[in-house]
Design a protein around this motif. Structure first.
Motif, PDB file in Angstrom:
ATOM      1  N   THR A   4       0.840  -1.185   0.000  1.00 44.42           N
ATOM      2  CA  THR A   4       0.000   0.000   0.000  1.00 44.42           C
ATOM      3  C   THR A   4       0.878   1.238   0.000  1.00 44.42           C
ATOM      4  O   THR A   4       1.925   1.278   0.643  1.00 44.42           O
ATOM      5  CB  THR A   4      -0.911   0.024   1.241  1.00 44.42           C
ATOM      6  N   THR A 161      -2.340 -12.270   2.882  1.00 52.48           N
ATOM      7  CA  THR A 161      -2.799 -11.446   4.006  1.00 52.48           C
ATOM      8  C   THR A 161      -1.846 -11.560   5.186  1.00 52.48           C
ATOM      9  O   THR A 161      -1.549 -10.554   5.850  1.00 52.48           O
ATOM     10  CB  THR A 161      -4.222 -11.853   4.432  1.00 52.48           C
ATOM     11  N   ARG A 164       1.152  -9.389   4.516  1.00 53.95           N
ATOM     12  CA  ARG A 164       0.881  -7.970   4.751  1.00 53.95           C
ATOM     13  C   ARG A 164       0.790  -7.666   6.245  1.00 53.95           C
ATOM     14  O   ARG A 164       1.258  -6.614   6.696  1.00 53.95           O
ATOM     15  CB  ARG A 164      -0.416  -7.550   4.040  1.00 53.95           C
ATOM     16  N   LEU A 183      -7.113  -3.358  10.077  1.00 54.92           N
ATOM     17  CA  LEU A 183      -8.005  -3.454   8.918  1.00 54.92           C
ATOM     18  C   LEU A 183      -7.670  -2.376   7.890  1.00 54.92           C
ATOM     19  O   LEU A 183      -7.604  -2.642   6.685  1.00 54.92           O
ATOM     20  CB  LEU A 183      -9.465  -3.326   9.355  1.00 54.92           C
ATOM     21  N   VAL A 186      -3.938  -3.145   6.449  1.00 57.86           N
ATOM     22  CA  VAL A 186      -3.723  -4.408   5.723  1.00 57.86           C
ATOM     23  C   VAL A 186      -4.766  -4.633   4.634  1.00 57.86           C
ATOM     24  O   VAL A 186      -4.439  -5.020   3.514  1.00 57.86           O
ATOM     25  CB  VAL A 186      -3.705  -5.596   6.711  1.00 57.86           C
ATOM     26  N   TRP A 187      -6.039  -4.376   4.954  1.00 57.88           N
ATOM     27  CA  TRP A 187      -7.111  -4.618   3.987  1.00 57.88           C
ATOM     28  C   TRP A 187      -7.477  -3.360   3.202  1.00 57.88           C
ATOM     29  O   TRP A 187      -7.961  -3.448   2.087  1.00 57.88           O
ATOM     30  CB  TRP A 187      -8.347  -5.168   4.692  1.00 57.88           C
ATOM     31  N   ILE A 191     -12.555  -1.143   2.118  1.00 56.77           N
ATOM     32  CA  ILE A 191     -13.056  -2.519   2.056  1.00 56.77           C
ATOM     33  C   ILE A 191     -13.654  -2.884   3.410  1.00 56.77           C
ATOM     34  O   ILE A 191     -13.024  -2.675   4.447  1.00 56.77           O
ATOM     35  CB  ILE A 191     -11.929  -3.506   1.699  1.00 56.77           C
ATOM     36  N   VAL A 193     -14.454  -5.404   6.156  1.00 60.18           N
ATOM     37  CA  VAL A 193     -14.087  -6.719   6.686  1.00 60.18           C
ATOM     38  C   VAL A 193     -14.409  -6.702   8.171  1.00 60.18           C
ATOM     39  O   VAL A 193     -14.102  -5.737   8.873  1.00 60.18           O
ATOM     40  CB  VAL A 193     -12.577  -7.015   6.484  1.00 60.18           C
ATOM     41  N   THR A 197     -12.129 -11.092  11.550  1.00 64.70           N
ATOM     42  CA  THR A 197     -11.251 -11.617  10.501  1.00 64.70           C
ATOM     43  C   THR A 197      -9.788 -11.376  10.861  1.00 64.70           C
ATOM     44  O   THR A 197      -8.917 -12.191  10.542  1.00 64.70           O
ATOM     45  CB  THR A 197     -11.584 -10.942   9.153  1.00 64.70           C
ATOM     46  N   VAL A 198      -9.522 -10.250  11.531  1.00 64.60           N
ATOM     47  CA  VAL A 198      -8.153  -9.952  11.958  1.00 64.60           C
ATOM     48  C   VAL A 198      -7.644 -11.057  12.870  1.00 64.60           C
ATOM     49  O   VAL A 198      -6.514 -11.549  12.709  1.00 64.60           O
ATOM     50  CB  VAL A 198      -8.084  -8.586  12.681  1.00 64.60           C
ATOM     51  N   HIS A 201      -6.593 -14.223  10.952  1.00 67.10           N
ATOM     52  CA  HIS A 201      -5.324 -14.122  10.221  1.00 67.10           C
ATOM     53  C   HIS A 201      -4.132 -13.967  11.171  1.00 67.10           C
ATOM     54  O   HIS A 201      -3.033 -14.427  10.855  1.00 67.10           O
ATOM     55  CB  HIS A 201      -5.384 -12.970   9.223  1.00 67.10           C
TER      56      HIS A 201
END
Length: 229
Positions: A4, A161, A164, A183, A186-187, A191, A193, A197-198, A201
């Motif tokens: 990014t 993921t 990242r 979030l 990384v995402w 987006i 999410v 979800t964090v 991962h």
């Protein structure tokens, strides 16, 4: 993995100067957010933590000096590099700006080429991965040029993921990052999410790092988030 682009917050109340500088920053490949006063700048920083703040001294509602002082006294923002812009050229003003915590002080009128060089210098410190630098923490090494992660010399296989996530932690070792911050970093902020979800991962990253031996380097900070080391 595509890294990014560094996110620069530009705080300048003079519209023409703000747009010229924003244009040049975007031409360098940076993501640029704009604010025209100190209070708006603080609101934006609370929502999304930038990699660099370029901050005019003289502004309405809250001066650049006060914005800088607040940033440097808070744990979650003290490591954000700040470049102060000012028409005040007296030595005492430069010293005051630096003593408030500014990482660099640029006197107006300035050379755009010189300012861009100073921006790159500060971003190498806050976003070394974007500069292509190899990142290291204890026995963990991430080489972005070869897209290779090793621990104690053992190459690790990470999903995109998890890669990242690790890169984000390695760029900010010791710093506690909330799930919302992770979030965004990384995402991406555009987006949606779920924050759970964090956790999924993070668990996968921990499992991959364990294959390289050694203790778990990721620390869970109850009620706050995660940190490396």
């Amino acid at each position: 993995m595509s890294v990014t682009q560094p996110h620069v917050l530009l705080v300048e109340d003079e519209p023409a100067q703000r747009e010229v500088l924003a244009y040049n920053l975007e031409a360098e490949g940076y993501t640029v957010s704009r604010a025209d006063n100190g209070e708006e700048a603080m609101l934006q920083i609370r929502e999304i933590t930038p990699d660099l703040v370029i901050l005019d001294w003289m502004m309405p509602l809250m001066s650049g000096i006060e914005v800088c002082r607040q940033l440097k006294t808070k744990e979650e923002t003290r490591n954000i590099p700040v470049i102060m812009l000012s028409a005040r050229s007296e030595e005492v003003d430069t010293v005051r700006g630096l003593e408030t915590g500014a990482d660099d002080y640029v006197i107006k009128p300035y050379s755009l080429r010189e300012l861009m060089a100073r921006v790159r210098t500060q971003l190498r410190r806050s976003r070394p991965l974007a500069s292509g630098e190899t990142l290291r923490f204890l026995d963990i090494t991430l080489d972005p040029e070869r897209h290779r992660v090793t621990r104690s010399g053992v190459e690790l296989k990470l999903g995109p993921t998890e890669y990242r996530l690790l890169a984000t932690f390695l760029e900010k070792p010791g710093r506690v990052l909330s799930r919302d911050q992770l979030l965004d970093l990384v995402w991406g902020s555009d987006i949606y999410v779920d924050t759970r979800t964090v956790d999924v991962h993070i668990a996968r990253l921990r499992k991959a790092l364990a294959l390289g031996g050694g203790d778990d380097p990721i620390r869970t900070v109850r009620g706050a988030g995660y940190a490396l080391g």
